[in-house]
Design an enzyme around this catalytic site. Structure first.
Site, mmCIF file in Angstrom:
data_model
loop_
_atom_site.group_PDB
_atom_site.id
_atom_site.type_symbol
_atom_site.label_atom_id
_atom_site.label_comp_id
_atom_site.label_asym_id
_atom_site.label_seq_id
_atom_site.Cartn_x
_atom_site.Cartn_y
_atom_site.Cartn_z
ATOM 1 N N ASP A 78 1.002 -1.558 -0.150
ATOM 2 C CA ASP A 78 0.290 -0.409 -0.189
ATOM 3 C C ASP A 78 0.643 1.535 0.075
ATOM 4 O OD1 ASP A 78 -1.823 -1.538 -0.288
ATOM 5 O OD2 ASP A 78 -3.012 -0.857 2.177
ATOM 6 N N ARG A 83 2.936 6.596 -2.282
ATOM 7 C CA ARG A 83 3.425 7.320 -3.438
ATOM 8 C C ARG A 83 3.088 7.049 -5.365
ATOM 9 N NH1 ARG A 83 7.916 4.698 -7.150
ATOM 10 N NH2 ARG A 83 9.358 5.966 -7.400
ATOM 11 N N GLU A 153 -5.687 9.687 5.173
ATOM 12 C CA GLU A 153 -5.909 10.350 5.884
ATOM 13 C C GLU A 153 -5.006 11.415 6.355
ATOM 14 O OE1 GLU A 153 -2.153 8.444 7.251
ATOM 15 O OE2 GLU A 153 -4.737 7.132 7.175
ATOM 16 N N ARG A 163 4.712 15.807 25.154
ATOM 17 C CA ARG A 163 4.155 16.793 25.294
ATOM 18 C C ARG A 163 2.901 16.412 24.814
ATOM 19 N NH1 ARG A 163 6.829 21.828 27.606
ATOM 20 N NH2 ARG A 163 8.572 22.155 27.459
ATOM 21 N N ASP A 182 -3.016 13.124 21.754
ATOM 22 C CA ASP A 182 -2.088 12.756 20.536
ATOM 23 C C ASP A 182 -2.259 13.191 19.135
ATOM 24 O OD1 ASP A 182 -0.551 11.918 23.383
ATOM 25 O OD2 ASP A 182 -0.783 9.834 22.416
#
Length: 311
Positions: A78, A83, A153, A163, A182
């Protein structure tokens, strides 16, 4: 009669991919189809410029690689197909993947189907399926600073592991929720089996036109995966008070840095991705095959009718 051309792209870092690519080149050119190769990949295949046959063309231009080609044939998983879409997105050239990966949801053919795949290309018996994509804009200080697209996505993620990223998510011009998280994944139905699936989002059948919105490890009471309308505008604002920055990933391949205050807008892509299909296979069968799902005990409606049971 006009010349028929196919762009062939291969994951030439793998010996198996090189062998399969060479076999496809030989099979297609023998049938009178011109095969175009990237010059660097041709070299990896042992095809130096002075040694290529009459049925082989070389190009060094990624943006112009698929010009005048009826199809792009991709040898790999995939990642190789994603690409290839970067090469063909503007031209709209259909992409046909030959799977060398593991799951391979985007690929249509397997290595063992080489002869039938060549026959389908030569005879033109494949069909083309348009899949919804994403157009993505990054905005800073009211100005668009980057534009890109995604097949699977677009994800906004924290840049530093230690952080948390604070964001506000907006849908169709209205605020939805603020999350310390996140990140946030915006996925297409095609991408629902990729990062979206790993993040706990729903699997969406490719024929469904919708966008998925999935928070990543959000510290909030309301932080569930959501499915929104295909024409919705999703916006993610990286709050200015963030001590760290974020990063935008598109298909896990292209990145854009996101400083505090950046705004990311995600909408349905103007240009779909075009996937060549060799057969009409239900998506359910593809899910079962790719994930190895257990369907023992299924008898189907036909057998239930035969046995006189409820349909």
């Amino acid at each position: 009669m006009s010349t028929r051309r196919v762009l062939l792209l291969a994951h030439t870092g793998r010996a198996e991919a090189r062998a399969v690519a060479i076999a496809f080149v030989e099979g297609l050119t023998r049938e009178g189809v011109v095969v175009r190769l990237m010059a660097a990949e041709a070299k990896d295949l042992g095809l130096a410029p002075g040694e290529t046959g009459a049925g082989i063309e070389l190009t060094e231009s990624e943006t112009d690689a698929s010009r005048d080609c009826e199809l792009t044939l991709v040898i790999g998983g995939d990642g190789s197909i994603l690409r290839a879409v970067e090469f063909t997105h503007d031209s709209g050239t259909p992409v046909l993947g030959v799977n060398l990966g593991h799951v391979g949801f985007l690929a249509e053919a397997e290595v063992g189907e080489m002869e039938s795949t060549i026959r389908a290309i030569v005879d033109g018996t494949y069909t083309v399926e348009d899949r919804l994509t994403l157009d993505v804009e990054v905005i800073r200080d009211g100005e668009v600073v980057d534009r890109t697209f995604a097949v699977n996505e677009a994800s906004v993620e924290k840049a530093a592991r230690e952080r948390m990223l604070e964001v506000v998510v907006e849908v169709d011009g209205r605020p939805l929720s603020r999350w310390g998280c996140d990140g946030v994944v915006c996925a297409t139905p095609t991408g629902s089996t990729a990062y979206n699936f790993s993040a706990g989002g729903p699997i969406v059948w490719p024929q469904v036109e919708a966008l998925c919105l999935v928070p990543l490890s959000a510290h909030a009471l309301f932080a569930r995966p959501m499915v929104v309308a295909p024409d919705s505008l999703i916006a993610i604002e990286v709050l200015a008070r963030n001590q760290g920055s974020g990063v935008l990933w598109c298909d896990g391949r292209r990145t854009v840095d996101l400083p505090p205050g950046a705004r990311i807008e995600v909408r349905r892509g103007r240009q779909p991705v075009r996937l060549a299909r060799l057969r009409e296979a239900p998506f359910t069968d593809r899910l079962v095959a790719k994930f190895g799902l257990n369907v023992d005990g299924w008898r189907g409606e036909g057998e239930r009718r035969l046995l006189g049971g409820p349909s």
